[in-house]
Design an enzyme around this catalytic site. Structure first.
Site, PDB file in Angstrom:
ATOM      1  N   ASN A   9       0.875  -1.170   0.000  1.00  0.00           N
ATOM      2  CA  ASN A   9       0.000   0.000   0.000  1.00  0.00           C
ATOM      3  C   ASN A   9       0.912   1.220   0.000  1.00  0.00           C
ATOM      4  O   ASN A   9       1.571   1.517   0.996  1.00  0.00           O
ATOM      5  CB  ASN A   9      -0.912   0.002   1.226  1.00  0.00           C
ATOM      6  N   GLU A  36      -3.881   1.789  -2.996  1.00  0.00           N
ATOM      7  CA  GLU A  36      -4.059   3.183  -2.603  1.00  0.00           C
ATOM      8  C   GLU A  36      -3.148   4.099  -3.426  1.00  0.00           C
ATOM      9  O   GLU A  36      -2.445   4.950  -2.897  1.00  0.00           O
ATOM     10  CB  GLU A  36      -3.846   3.387  -1.102  1.00  0.00           C
ATOM     11  N   TYR A 107      -7.784  -3.990  -2.513  1.00  0.00           N
ATOM     12  CA  TYR A 107      -7.687  -2.975  -1.461  1.00  0.00           C
ATOM     13  C   TYR A 107      -9.042  -2.919  -0.766  1.00  0.00           C
ATOM     14  O   TYR A 107      -9.967  -2.244  -1.206  1.00  0.00           O
ATOM     15  CB  TYR A 107      -7.307  -1.630  -2.079  1.00  0.00           C
ATOM     16  N   ASP A 150      -3.773  -4.922   0.484  1.00  0.00           N
ATOM     17  CA  ASP A 150      -4.098  -4.365   1.782  1.00  0.00           C
ATOM     18  C   ASP A 150      -5.535  -4.773   2.080  1.00  0.00           C
ATOM     19  O   ASP A 150      -6.472  -4.159   1.572  1.00  0.00           O
ATOM     20  CB  ASP A 150      -3.944  -2.846   1.753  1.00  0.00           C
ATOM     21  N   ASN A 152      -6.784  -4.798   5.083  1.00  0.00           N
ATOM     22  CA  ASN A 152      -7.221  -3.955   6.199  1.00  0.00           C
ATOM     23  C   ASN A 152      -7.777  -4.743   7.384  1.00  0.00           C
ATOM     24  O   ASN A 152      -8.599  -4.224   8.146  1.00  0.00           O
ATOM     25  CB  ASN A 152      -8.232  -2.910   5.713  1.00  0.00           C
ATOM     26  N   ASP A 252       2.671   4.354   5.390  1.00  0.00           N
ATOM     27  CA  ASP A 252       2.570   3.739   6.721  1.00  0.00           C
ATOM     28  C   ASP A 252       2.552   2.210   6.634  1.00  0.00           C
ATOM     29  O   ASP A 252       2.507   1.537   7.663  1.00  0.00           O
ATOM     30  CB  ASP A 252       1.352   4.257   7.493  1.00  0.00           C
ATOM     31  N   HIS A 253       2.620   1.668   5.423  1.00  0.00           N
ATOM     32  CA  HIS A 253       2.702   0.230   5.201  1.00  0.00           C
ATOM     33  C   HIS A 253       4.102  -0.150   4.725  1.00  0.00           C
ATOM     34  O   HIS A 253       4.776   0.632   4.048  1.00  0.00           O
ATOM     35  CB  HIS A 253       1.712  -0.223   4.125  1.00  0.00           C
TER      36      HIS A 253
END
Length: 262
Positions: A9, A36, A107, A150, A152, A252-253
């Site tokens: 991501n 993303e 995603y 991702d 999540n 942040d991934h």
């Protein structure tokens, strides 16, 4: 055919073009799946990636949100997309290798902050998205397939820094874990990362909110690589490149890798 695949991501492919190029140069995966991207396809910096040898690209995009792309050194053909839960979002794209293996890049919606669909529309959309994924794989059992992205959700107790403290936090609630496990069961998917690394804390995401993410180490494993049962034994070499989270201006991934001998 042997190849290495990565999923990441990127949280804006245009903003982090240099980081993608660095990963491709340093690690040389044969295939990189991005989520993303936050860009229409025509504005993804494809020429930068082509110059590094990633001349085969399948992508779906939209302005400012979502977006998925598959960059490959190996020839791939576009295998379509699914609009799970009819959200109208660019959250899935598939590509097919010459050996017939299909790669799904997903995603899954993050789901907002409140784990209650009655008061949080986004959480309901997340659950509906997963339900439609489950139903698809009930009807179309995946063969010679890899699903990455991702998703999540950190499903296992050792996929989060504190199982007890995150039980009511979106991404680790029991209802989300149940929905994700239903997708796995419907498709008889194998979690490649955990097949290779069966025990121990393992994370792919660390919040931007932590003053020192590395020291705090309050991570979650939100990014996944699955394989259909018929090719799962061909997977090996799983790893998460934690150091990438510490690059300048990072996502942040962190990227997740696996290799396949097919």
């Amino acid at each position: 055919m042997s190849f290495t695949l990565a999923t990441w991501n990127i949280n804006s492919v245009r903003l982090r073009e240099v980081l993608v190029a660095r990963l491709l140069t340093d690690e040389q995966p044969d295939i990189l799946c991005l989520q993303e991207c936050k860009s229409p396809v025509e504005k993804i910096p494809l020429e930068t990636f082509r110059a590094l040898g990633y001349t085969h690209i399948v992508a779906r995009g939209q302005k400012g949100y979502n977006g998925v792309a598959i960059l490959s050194k190996l020839p791939i053909t576009d295998a379509g997309e699914r609009d799970f839960a009819s959200l109208g979002h660019a959250r899935h794209v598939a590509a097919r290798l010459e050996n017939g293996v299909t790669i799904h890049n997903c995603y899954v919606p993050a789901g907002g902050d409140i784990p209650d669909r009655e008061v949080n529309l986004k959480f309901g959309q997340k659950l509906d998205y997963l339900t439609e994924m489950r139903d698809l794989f009930h009807g179309e059992k995946p063969e010679k397939s890899i699903l990455v992205g991702d998703l999540n959700i950190a499903p296992r107790e050792d996929d989060v820094w504190s199982h007890k403290q995150l039980l009511k936090i979106v991404s680790h609630t029991p209802i989300e874990v149940d929905h994700l496990n239903a997708v796995i069961e419907a498709g008889d998917w194998v979690d490649v990362t955990r097949a290779d690394i069966p025990s121990g804390q393992l994370y792919s995401w660390w919040s931007y909110r932590a003053a020192d993410w590395d020291a705090a180490d309050k991570g979650r494993r939100l990014d996944h690589i699955w394989a259909s049962r018929d090719i799962a034994n061909a997977a090996h070499g799983s790893r998460i490149l934690r150091a990438v989270r510490g690059w300048d201006g990072p996502s942040d991934h962190a990227p997740v890798f696996a290799s396949f001998d097919l």
